[in-house]
Design an enzyme around this catalytic site. Sequence first.
Site, PDB file in Angstrom:
ATOM      1  N   ASP A  87       0.611  -1.071   0.041  1.00  0.00           N
ATOM      2  CA  ASP A  87       0.085   0.052  -0.105  1.00  0.00           C
ATOM      3  C   ASP A  87       0.803   1.253   0.072  1.00  0.00           C
ATOM      4  O   ASP A  87       2.014   1.073   0.630  1.00  0.00           O
ATOM      5  CB  ASP A  87      -1.013   0.075   1.124  1.00  0.00           C
ATOM      6  CG  ASP A  87      -2.159   0.845   1.020  1.00  0.00           C
ATOM      7  OD1 ASP A  87      -3.390   0.377   0.795  1.00  0.00           O
ATOM      8  OD2 ASP A  87      -1.877   2.155   1.044  1.00  0.00           O
TER       9      ASP A  87
ATOM     10  N   THR B  23     -12.832  -0.694  -9.588  1.00  0.00           N
ATOM     11  CA  THR B  23     -13.946  -0.377 -10.544  1.00  0.00           C
ATOM     12  C   THR B  23     -13.601   0.536 -11.694  1.00  0.00           C
ATOM     13  O   THR B  23     -12.862   1.724 -11.266  1.00  0.00           O
ATOM     14  CB  THR B  23     -15.174  -0.120  -9.753  1.00  0.00           C
ATOM     15  OG1 THR B  23     -15.660  -1.074  -9.022  1.00  0.00           O
ATOM     16  CG2 THR B  23     -16.429   0.216 -10.829  1.00  0.00           C
TER      17      THR B  23
ATOM     18  N   ARG C 199     -19.552  -6.705  -0.589  1.00  0.00           N
ATOM     19  CA  ARG C 199     -20.370  -5.663   0.218  1.00  0.00           C
ATOM     20  C   ARG C 199     -19.468  -5.366   1.393  1.00  0.00           C
ATOM     21  O   ARG C 199     -18.924  -6.649   2.050  1.00  0.00           O
ATOM     22  CB  ARG C 199     -21.857  -6.196   0.520  1.00  0.00           C
ATOM     23  CG  ARG C 199     -22.568  -6.440  -0.652  1.00  0.00           C
ATOM     24  CD  ARG C 199     -23.831  -7.500  -0.073  1.00  0.00           C
ATOM     25  NE  ARG C 199     -23.208  -8.636   0.108  1.00  0.00           N
ATOM     26  CZ  ARG C 199     -24.188  -9.619   0.683  1.00  0.00           C
ATOM     27  NH1 ARG C 199     -25.277  -9.598   0.830  1.00  0.00           N
ATOM     28  NH2 ARG C 199     -23.633 -10.765   0.963  1.00  0.00           N
TER      29      ARG C 199
ATOM     30  N   LYS D 275     -19.567  -5.124 -14.213  1.00  0.00           N
ATOM     31  CA  LYS D 275     -19.535  -4.478 -12.919  1.00  0.00           C
ATOM     32  C   LYS D 275     -20.228  -3.264 -12.918  1.00  0.00           C
ATOM     33  O   LYS D 275     -21.335  -3.175 -11.948  1.00  0.00           O
ATOM     34  CB  LYS D 275     -18.069  -4.256 -12.524  1.00  0.00           C
ATOM     35  CG  LYS D 275     -17.885  -3.228 -11.536  1.00  0.00           C
ATOM     36  CD  LYS D 275     -17.930  -4.075 -10.080  1.00  0.00           C
ATOM     37  CE  LYS D 275     -17.890  -3.027  -9.074  1.00  0.00           C
ATOM     38  NZ  LYS D 275     -18.146  -3.641  -7.736  1.00  0.00           N
TER      39      LYS D 275
ATOM     40  N   ASN E 282     -24.059  -2.725 -10.610  1.00  0.00           N
ATOM     41  CA  ASN E 282     -24.094  -1.748  -9.631  1.00  0.00           C
ATOM     42  C   ASN E 282     -25.183  -0.902  -9.810  1.00  0.00           C
ATOM     43  O   ASN E 282     -25.864  -0.562  -8.915  1.00  0.00           O
ATOM     44  CB  ASN E 282     -22.930  -1.211  -9.153  1.00  0.00           C
ATOM     45  CG  ASN E 282     -22.211  -1.993  -8.074  1.00  0.00           C
ATOM     46  OD1 ASN E 282     -22.503  -3.010  -7.787  1.00  0.00           O
ATOM     47  ND2 ASN E 282     -20.949  -1.435  -7.717  1.00  0.00           N
TER      48      ASN E 282
ATOM     49  N   GLY F 280     -36.028   3.260   1.947  1.00  0.00           N
ATOM     50  CA  GLY F 280     -35.229   3.751   3.186  1.00  0.00           C
ATOM     51  C   GLY F 280     -34.847   5.324   2.905  1.00  0.00           C
ATOM     52  O   GLY F 280     -35.556   5.773   2.100  1.00  0.00           O
TER      53      GLY F 280
ATOM     54  N   CYS G 159     -19.732   3.161  -3.164  1.00  0.00           N
ATOM     55  CA  CYS G 159     -19.799   2.471  -4.328  1.00  0.00           C
ATOM     56  C   CYS G 159     -21.046   3.020  -5.379  1.00  0.00           C
ATOM     57  O   CYS G 159     -20.680   3.461  -6.707  1.00  0.00           O
ATOM     58  CB  CYS G 159     -20.012   1.018  -4.443  1.00  0.00           C
ATOM     59  SG  CYS G 159     -18.389   0.327  -3.750  1.00  0.00           S
TER      60      CYS G 159
ATOM     61  N   LYS H 260     -21.221   6.418  -6.986  1.00  0.00           N
ATOM     62  CA  LYS H 260     -19.900   6.576  -7.712  1.00  0.00           C
ATOM     63  C   LYS H 260     -20.118   5.702  -9.069  1.00  0.00           C
ATOM     64  O   LYS H 260     -19.860   6.280 -10.070  1.00  0.00           O
ATOM     65  CB  LYS H 260     -18.709   6.303  -7.151  1.00  0.00           C
ATOM     66  CG  LYS H 260     -17.362   6.184  -7.895  1.00  0.00           C
ATOM     67  CD  LYS H 260     -16.301   5.705  -6.695  1.00  0.00           C
ATOM     68  CE  LYS H 260     -16.293   4.466  -6.621  1.00  0.00           C
ATOM     69  NZ  LYS H 260     -15.221   3.555  -7.665  1.00  0.00           N
TER      70      LYS H 260
END
Length: 438
Positions: free
Chosen positions: A32, A124, A151, A201, A205, A250, A257, A260
């Site tokens: 990282d 992504t 998730r 992908k 989403n 809700g 995610c 975006k």
Amino acid sequence: MNRPICIIGTGYVGMACMIGLAELGWTVHGYDISTDRIERLRHGQPPYREQGLQEALRHHVAHGRMHFFDSVAEAVRDTEIAIVAVGTPSHEDGSADVRALECVLAELSTIRFASWPTIVVRSTVPPGTCDRLAPLVERWGDLVYAPEFLREGSAVHDFLKPDRIIVGSRRPLIAVPYVRLFEALQKPVVFTSLCNAELVKGCSNAFLAMKITYANEVANLCDALGTHYDDVLRGMGYDPRIGSDFLRPGIGFGGPCFEKDVKSMRHTAIQLETSRELFSATLRVNERQPMRVIEALCAEIGSIEGAAIGVWGLAFKAGTDDIRHSLAVRIIEELAERGAVMTVYDPAVYVAPLPPGSRLVRSAVEATDADALVVLTDWPEFYGIDPFSFAHMLRRRVVIDGCNVLDARRIASAGLTYRGIGRPGTPSAAQLSYASAL
Ligand code: UDX
């Protein structure tokens, strides 16, 4: 002996990937850009909270299956597969910022690998990105795009139990070394092009976000009709073509995610001058949805100016301490703008930047020392709190349940007025006894 696999980027996606692969028996090397984070990981401290993560991390570090490096060159030494899971945040216009990914590929191109490497992009990215980046890699390695469908809160579980494995590459054979890593899982594999894998992908989403939005529209319609959404959406969900997952209304979808990814799909469609109505409508409805809580609150207590509001929930969903793109934060900011002061409780969030005058407290009941209570995260434990333990503290006796997690009847039986999303106001017990006295 199998060569180690390198994972570049130790956020949610990278960490789940590292732990998942270690669980499958592979040795993993993590890198990282944040040396601090690497230092903490070496000591078994994960960068975010998730059930079981710390134990798994400590176990695999102790058993020598997981190693952390602060140099890419060292992390990829002896590896044949490097998985890149760096962040791709949104620009102002909704386009994805893929600079971190480009930097990693540029750095990898300066390294001498022991053998021809497979570089797997897992971040992504908008459709077309990998085809654009492929020439950067193809002089010294193979490029594969393999999206994740994890998730937060259950990322390692989702990694080890995928519904399908999607791999994009210019030729199917290129993807084989990556797919072999998952042989033990025995899951269907879709070999496709780089661009199609990116589309799977983004479109998945965007579809899920649209499905939540649809549930919200149905709930809003139920509100207007004065009926309850529960039976309507439950009845719809039994149809296997519809399904009940992600059909829960809700305050709207939050998190790093969905918004975006829908923005990125819309941006791509705009660039290509093709239709984007559903992407745009999804974003528009989701922008408006948090206002439903504020409207319900205004309808019950009148002016927000000077009101003390108790808030349960700050994370963008239950099971995480992540407040990035949390609609709870957006609602709190809007309430503060209108002159309210908030006392906030979230079982997982211990530090958060709140508007001046508002504060975080350590117990749910403490947060109810207020005029009204609003629920903004779907933590199941809120359901278990006895309304009689806090009913006397709520001065205006109003509960607005933005996540529909509370039991409307129990709240009303404690003498409180309850309003959910798609669950119109329940008269409080006090009102009921007044009505029956008439
Ligand atoms: C999502 C996708 O599920 C995952 O496949 C992808 O890889 C990353 O984005 P995540 O953001 O962790 O995962 O959370 P998810 O559980 O999908 O929930 C997203 C948001 O939608 C939350 O704010 C949640 O509260 C909301 N939601 C979800 C609803 O409002 N209703 C629902 O029925 C489901």
